[in-house]
Design an enzyme around this catalytic site. Structure first.
Site, PDB file in Angstrom:
ATOM      1  N   HIS A  38       0.838  -1.206   0.000  1.00  0.00           N
ATOM      2  CA  HIS A  38       0.000   0.000   0.000  1.00  0.00           C
ATOM      3  C   HIS A  38       0.872   1.254   0.000  1.00  0.00           C
ATOM      4  O   HIS A  38       0.590   2.220  -0.704  1.00  0.00           O
ATOM      5  CB  HIS A  38      -0.888   0.037   1.252  1.00  0.00           C
ATOM      6  N   ARG A  97      -2.300  -5.993  -8.392  1.00  0.00           N
ATOM      7  CA  ARG A  97      -1.315  -7.054  -8.184  1.00  0.00           C
ATOM      8  C   ARG A  97      -1.443  -8.139  -9.236  1.00  0.00           C
ATOM      9  O   ARG A  97      -0.554  -8.373 -10.011  1.00  0.00           O
ATOM     10  CB  ARG A  97      -1.504  -7.689  -6.789  1.00  0.00           C
ATOM     11  N   LYS A 121     -16.442  -6.127   4.137  1.00  0.00           N
ATOM     12  CA  LYS A 121     -15.488  -7.065   4.743  1.00  0.00           C
ATOM     13  C   LYS A 121     -15.475  -6.840   6.256  1.00  0.00           C
ATOM     14  O   LYS A 121     -15.586  -5.701   6.711  1.00  0.00           O
ATOM     15  CB  LYS A 121     -14.058  -6.749   4.274  1.00  0.00           C
ATOM     16  N   SER A 139      -3.062  -7.546   3.040  1.00  0.00           N
ATOM     17  CA  SER A 139      -3.342  -7.344   4.471  1.00  0.00           C
ATOM     18  C   SER A 139      -3.718  -8.670   5.113  1.00  0.00           C
ATOM     19  O   SER A 139      -3.343  -8.940   6.258  1.00  0.00           O
ATOM     20  CB  SER A 139      -4.491  -6.351   4.643  1.00  0.00           C
TER      21      SER A 139
HETATM   22  P1  ADP Z   1      -9.979  -2.957  -0.659  1.00  0.00           P
HETATM   23  O1  ADP Z   1     -10.722  -3.520   0.496  1.00  0.00           O
HETATM   24  O2  ADP Z   1     -10.538  -1.681  -1.213  1.00  0.00           O
HETATM   25  O3  ADP Z   1      -9.594  -3.934  -1.741  1.00  0.00           O
HETATM   26  P2  ADP Z   1      -7.233  -3.026   0.253  1.00  0.00           P
HETATM   27  O4  ADP Z   1      -6.775  -2.388   1.508  1.00  0.00           O
HETATM   28  O5  ADP Z   1      -7.196  -4.513   0.194  1.00  0.00           O
HETATM   29  O6  ADP Z   1      -8.643  -2.433   0.027  1.00  0.00           O
HETATM   30  O7  ADP Z   1      -6.417  -2.458  -0.973  1.00  0.00           O
HETATM   31  C1  ADP Z   1      -6.486  -1.111  -1.374  1.00  0.00           C
HETATM   32  C2  ADP Z   1      -5.855  -0.974  -2.744  1.00  0.00           C
HETATM   33  O8  ADP Z   1      -4.469  -1.304  -2.679  1.00  0.00           O
HETATM   34  C3  ADP Z   1      -6.435  -1.887  -3.828  1.00  0.00           C
HETATM   35  O9  ADP Z   1      -6.403  -1.187  -5.051  1.00  0.00           O
HETATM   36  C4  ADP Z   1      -5.477  -3.049  -3.866  1.00  0.00           C
HETATM   37  O10 ADP Z   1      -5.465  -3.673  -5.121  1.00  0.00           O
HETATM   38  C5  ADP Z   1      -4.161  -2.331  -3.594  1.00  0.00           C
HETATM   39  N1  ADP Z   1      -3.156  -3.216  -3.002  1.00  0.00           N
HETATM   40  C6  ADP Z   1      -3.316  -4.050  -1.952  1.00  0.00           C
HETATM   41  N2  ADP Z   1      -2.157  -4.706  -1.674  1.00  0.00           N
HETATM   42  C7  ADP Z   1      -1.251  -4.269  -2.582  1.00  0.00           C
HETATM   43  C8  ADP Z   1       0.131  -4.588  -2.853  1.00  0.00           C
HETATM   44  N3  ADP Z   1       0.787  -5.517  -2.153  1.00  0.00           N
HETATM   45  N4  ADP Z   1       0.758  -3.943  -3.868  1.00  0.00           N
HETATM   46  C9  ADP Z   1       0.073  -3.048  -4.595  1.00  0.00           C
HETATM   47  N5  ADP Z   1      -1.225  -2.710  -4.416  1.00  0.00           N
HETATM   48  C10 ADP Z   1      -1.884  -3.302  -3.422  1.00  0.00           C
END
Ligand code: ADP
Length: 161
Positions: free
Chosen positions: A16, A91, A40, A129
């Site tokens: 992130h 990803r 979620k 996460s």
């Molecule tokens: P959501 O619940 O909106 O999917 P996340 O916290 O899982 O929220 O992710 C927020 C954003 O960050 C999304 O666009 C996700 O694809 C991106 N993201 C999550 N992990 C990574 C990572 N390891 N590298 C790049 N982008 C990521």
């Protein structure tokens, strides 16, 4: 140009942070916005998640980031803060499908708001996460997976669940 990077950030990972840093180089200002009412179920509170983002960005020396949270629809929040773009990270193919659906709905709701995507760095391509939560809950090392500034707090909280 103002970007809004929305997410659950449960917790905020190095993946992130990478996306946020890159977006901060593109936009005049980026809002890192924690979703308040998510479908979620989440582990960390909104306040904890915001604090992780604040500490990670301070440690990385990223200045033009505003840390916030919002209830309800992203497009309503984006309009309220005057965002010009939504920022997301990609990803794998599975992210792509989900993002395609979200983009279709968001452009229907707010045609003036474009979404930009940053490709995950290869070293973060398999970082999520949920992986951090799972490994941390069993006492595995999460060093490097989250910002150094948050490492101890997150590891301790996950072990105590
Ligand atoms: P959501 O619940 O909106 O999917 P996340 O916290 O899982 O929220 O992710 C927020 C954003 O960050 C999304 O666009 C996700 O694809 C991106 N993201 C999550 N992990 C990574 C990572 N390891 N590298 C790049 N982008 C990521």
């Amino acid at each position: 140009m103002i970007g809004v990077y929305p997410g659950s950030f449960d917790p905020f990972t190095s993946g992130h942070l990478d996306i946020l840093k890159r977006a901060a180089r593109t936009f005049d200002c980026v809002y890192a916005a924690v979703l308040e009412n998510n479908s979620k179920s989440v582990f960390f509170s909104v306040e904890e998640r915001k604090e992780f983002i604040r500490r990670a960005t301070a440690e990385a020396g990223v200045k033009n980031v505003v840390v916030d949270s919002f209830p309800g629809l992203l497009v309503d929040y984006a309009r309220m803060i005057g965002a010009t773009h939504i920022v997301r990270g990609l990803r794998a193919v599975t992210d792509f499908e989900y993002e395609l659906k979200m983009d279709a709905m968001n452009s229907r709701l707010a045609p003036e708001l474009d979404t930009v995507y940053y490709m995950a760095e290869p070293e973060h391509a398999f970082l999520s996460s949920s992986i951090v939560r799972e490994v941390g809950a069993f006492g595995g090392s999460i060093e490097g997976l989250v910002a150094e500034a948050n490492h101890k707090t997150i590891a301790e909280r996950l072990l105590k669940r």
